[in-house]
Design an enzyme around this catalytic site. Structure first.
Site, PDB file in Angstrom:
ATOM      1  N   ARG A  91       0.830  -1.210   0.000  1.00  0.00           N
ATOM      2  CA  ARG A  91       0.000   0.000   0.000  1.00  0.00           C
ATOM      3  C   ARG A  91       0.867   1.265   0.000  1.00  0.00           C
ATOM      4  NH1 ARG A  91      -4.182   2.983   3.671  1.00  0.00           N
ATOM      5  NH2 ARG A  91      -5.728   3.431   2.078  1.00  0.00           N
TER       6      ARG A  91
ATOM      7  N   HIS B 148       0.441   4.089  -2.786  1.00  0.00           N
ATOM      8  CA  HIS B 148       0.091   5.476  -2.465  1.00  0.00           C
ATOM      9  C   HIS B 148       1.210   6.456  -2.813  1.00  0.00           C
ATOM     10  CE1 HIS B 148      -3.709   5.261   0.225  1.00  0.00           C
ATOM     11  NE2 HIS B 148      -3.771   4.400  -0.760  1.00  0.00           N
TER      12      HIS B 148
ATOM     13  N   TRP C  33     -10.245  -8.703   3.314  1.00  0.00           N
ATOM     14  CA  TRP C  33     -11.085  -9.041   2.160  1.00  0.00           C
ATOM     15  C   TRP C  33     -11.187 -10.561   1.986  1.00  0.00           C
ATOM     16  CZ3 TRP C  33      -7.969  -4.708   2.255  1.00  0.00           C
ATOM     17  CH2 TRP C  33      -8.532  -3.497   1.841  1.00  0.00           C
TER      18      TRP C  33
HETATM   19 FE1  DDH Z   1      -6.441  -0.215  -1.315  1.00  0.00          FE
HETATM   20  N1  DDH Z   1      -7.324   0.274   0.432  1.00  0.00           N
HETATM   21  N2  DDH Z   1      -7.737   0.978  -2.310  1.00  0.00           N
HETATM   22  N3  DDH Z   1      -5.455  -0.595  -3.037  1.00  0.00           N
HETATM   23  N4  DDH Z   1      -5.099  -1.306  -0.284  1.00  0.00           N
HETATM   24  C1  DDH Z   1      -7.008  -0.210   1.679  1.00  0.00           C
HETATM   25  C2  DDH Z   1      -6.054  -1.140   1.979  1.00  0.00           C
HETATM   26  C3  DDH Z   1      -5.172  -1.655   1.038  1.00  0.00           C
HETATM   27  C4  DDH Z   1      -8.772   1.683  -1.770  1.00  0.00           C
HETATM   28  C5  DDH Z   1      -9.007   1.875  -0.422  1.00  0.00           C
HETATM   29  C6  DDH Z   1      -8.359   1.166   0.579  1.00  0.00           C
HETATM   30  C7  DDH Z   1      -5.813  -0.147  -4.274  1.00  0.00           C
HETATM   31  C8  DDH Z   1      -7.004   0.497  -4.589  1.00  0.00           C
HETATM   32  C9  DDH Z   1      -7.869   1.030  -3.673  1.00  0.00           C
HETATM   33  C10 DDH Z   1      -4.043  -1.981  -0.834  1.00  0.00           C
HETATM   34  C11 DDH Z   1      -3.582  -1.886  -2.131  1.00  0.00           C
HETATM   35  C12 DDH Z   1      -4.243  -1.216  -3.158  1.00  0.00           C
HETATM   36  C13 DDH Z   1      -7.865   0.405   2.653  1.00  0.00           C
HETATM   37  C14 DDH Z   1      -7.787   0.147   4.149  1.00  0.00           C
HETATM   38  C15 DDH Z   1      -8.691   1.256   1.976  1.00  0.00           C
HETATM   39  C16 DDH Z   1      -9.775   2.135   2.562  1.00  0.00           C
HETATM   40  C17 DDH Z   1      -6.623   0.939   4.745  1.00  0.00           C
HETATM   41  C18 DDH Z   1      -6.472   0.765   6.222  1.00  0.00           C
HETATM   42  O1  DDH Z   1      -7.439   0.996   6.954  1.00  0.00           O
HETATM   43  O2  DDH Z   1      -5.367   0.394   6.651  1.00  0.00           O
HETATM   44  C19 DDH Z   1      -9.622   2.212  -2.820  1.00  0.00           C
HETATM   45  C20 DDH Z   1     -10.849   3.064  -2.606  1.00  0.00           C
HETATM   46  C21 DDH Z   1      -9.084   1.777  -3.993  1.00  0.00           C
HETATM   47  C22 DDH Z   1      -9.629   1.992  -5.355  1.00  0.00           C
HETATM   48  O3  DDH Z   1     -10.628   2.781  -5.497  1.00  0.00           O
HETATM   49  C23 DDH Z   1      -9.285   1.339  -6.408  1.00  0.00           C
HETATM   50  C24 DDH Z   1      -4.769  -0.439  -5.220  1.00  0.00           C
HETATM   51  C25 DDH Z   1      -4.818  -0.044  -6.700  1.00  0.00           C
HETATM   52  C26 DDH Z   1      -3.782  -1.103  -4.522  1.00  0.00           C
HETATM   53  C27 DDH Z   1      -2.468  -1.618  -5.034  1.00  0.00           C
HETATM   54  O4  DDH Z   1      -1.619  -1.972  -4.284  1.00  0.00           O
HETATM   55  C28 DDH Z   1      -2.203  -1.711  -6.463  1.00  0.00           C
HETATM   56  C29 DDH Z   1      -3.454  -2.843   0.169  1.00  0.00           C
HETATM   57  C30 DDH Z   1      -2.302  -3.815  -0.063  1.00  0.00           C
HETATM   58  C31 DDH Z   1      -4.164  -2.638   1.346  1.00  0.00           C
HETATM   59  C32 DDH Z   1      -3.947  -3.326   2.704  1.00  0.00           C
HETATM   60  C33 DDH Z   1      -3.098  -2.462   3.592  1.00  0.00           C
HETATM   61  C34 DDH Z   1      -2.869  -3.041   4.950  1.00  0.00           C
HETATM   62  O5  DDH Z   1      -2.260  -2.338   5.765  1.00  0.00           O
HETATM   63  O6  DDH Z   1      -3.253  -4.172   5.238  1.00  0.00           O
END
Ligand code: DDH
Length: 300
Positions: free
Chosen positions: A43, A47, A187
């Site tokens: 993540r 980001h 998830w």
């Molecule tokens: Fe995500 N993401 N993401 N995400 N994401 C969250 C957690 C993780 C959205 C929202 C959230 C991508 C796209 C989207 C990962 C990877 C990727 C969380 C929760 C939210 C909210 C965070 C928390 O509370 O810690 C949304 C909205 C989108 C979208 O609209 C497409 C993408 C493209 C990626 C990527 O990596 C390519 C990952 C990994 C996590 C888990 C993090 C963790 O600490 O566990």
């Protein structure tokens, strides 16, 4: 002849294999989340890069802007300081690597270590922050919104519908944290193993809307067959995840990726590699050409 000393733990500038090894060694985190820093590393990489805007050529992983309040303090980045802190020992061992390279490489290494595909990664990002390239807040997706928002965010970076779905498959890893995004839970059942399970569950489970105590809405599933005392933690989907299954242009890709893990891995690797390169310009040898800085990088 070299004499071994504590310094010998450090690496020569450019020894990315050594950095990869040390990132991998940072993943095992008993007692933290599901025992791995892998999801939060992925993540962080996403980001750091996902602020890019093609039209103005601003944002993106170059510059590691999240070190500063303007970007690091964006509510969308809540919790990512955990990932940056986990990576600090790696930076100390290999001070020549830039944060921008370290964070993107950490995502790539974490993905691979969690059973995911190899992603092509090239070094050369700098830690030089050009104020005129700093992204404004609001560039990262908002989970409460719909298909138009998803397209607006990802088209802005130069992605298409298929790539949006592929990238969203990253939600096979990790979880929502109440004290970070406000969402709650994983998830999938095994959130530290990369697979196409996210897409399968998205299509096949009966997701029920749930309003959390903080007012956020997510979708929830718990196995109705299990007796009360054996109930596992409920699984979740964000509103934006559900959109992938309902939107007529996204959903065919959800089905394809649910059916074909190899195709998903291939497409994810390609799209993720593209994400990490947004805003980085290279010559034919792969050397970064937009390094208009003497401040960034390693100063010996
Ligand atoms: Fe995500 N993401 N993401 N995400 N994401 C969250 C957690 C993780 C959205 C929202 C959230 C991508 C796209 C989207 C990962 C990877 C990727 C969380 C929760 C939210 C909210 C965070 C928390 O509370 O810690 C949304 C909205 C989108 C979208 O609209 C497409 C993408 C493209 C990626 C990527 O990596 C390519 C990952 C990994 C996590 C888990 C993090 C963790 O600490 O566990």
């Amino acid at each position: 002849r070299y004499f071994l000393s504590a310094e010998s733990m450090a690496s020569q500038p450019g020894d990315y294999a050594a950095v990869r090894k040390d990132i991998a060694a940072q993943l095992n985190k008993p007692g933290y989340d599901d025992g791995s820093a892998g999801p939060v590393f992925l993540r962080l990489a996403w980001h750091s890069a996902g602020t890019y805007d093609l039209e103005t050529d601003t944002g993106g992983s170059n510059g590691a802007g999240m070190r500063y309040e303007a970007e690091g303090g964006d509510p969308a980045n809540a919790g990512l300081q955990v990932a940056r802190t986990f990576l600090e020992p790696v930076k100390e061992r290999h001070p020549w690597i830039t944060y921008a390279d370290l964070w993107t490489l950490a995502g790539v290494v974490a993905l691979k270590e969690m059973g995911g595909p190899d992603v092509k990664w090239l070094p050369g990002r700098t830690d030089y922050v050009d104020d005129s390239k700093l992204p404004p807040r609001g560039r990262l997706p908002d989970a409460e919104q719909g298909a138009d928002h998803l397209r607006q965010i990802f088209y802005r970076m130069g992605f298409n519908d298929q790539e949006i779905v592929a990238l969203s498959g990253a939600h096979n890893l990790g979880r929502g944290h109440m004290d970070r995004s406000g969402y709650d839970g994983p998830w999938v059942n095994n959130p530290t193993r990369f697979s196409n399970q996210f897409f399968k569950l998205l299509l096949n489970l009966e997701w029920k809307p749930r309003t959390l105590s903080n007012g956020l809405k997510q979708f929830s599933y718990s196995d109705p067959e299990l007796p009360e005392d054996e109930k596992e933690e409920p699984l979740m989907m964000l509103p934006t995840d559900m959109v992938l299954a309902s939107d007529p242009a996204f959903s065919p890709w959800v089905k394809k990726y649910a059916d074909d893990k190899d195709l998903f891995f291939k497409d994810f690797a390609k799209a993720f590699g593209k994400l990490l390169e947004l805003g980085i310009k290279r010559d034919e040898q792969g050397n970064v050409t937009n390094t208009d800085n003497v401040l960034g990088g390693y100063i010996s």
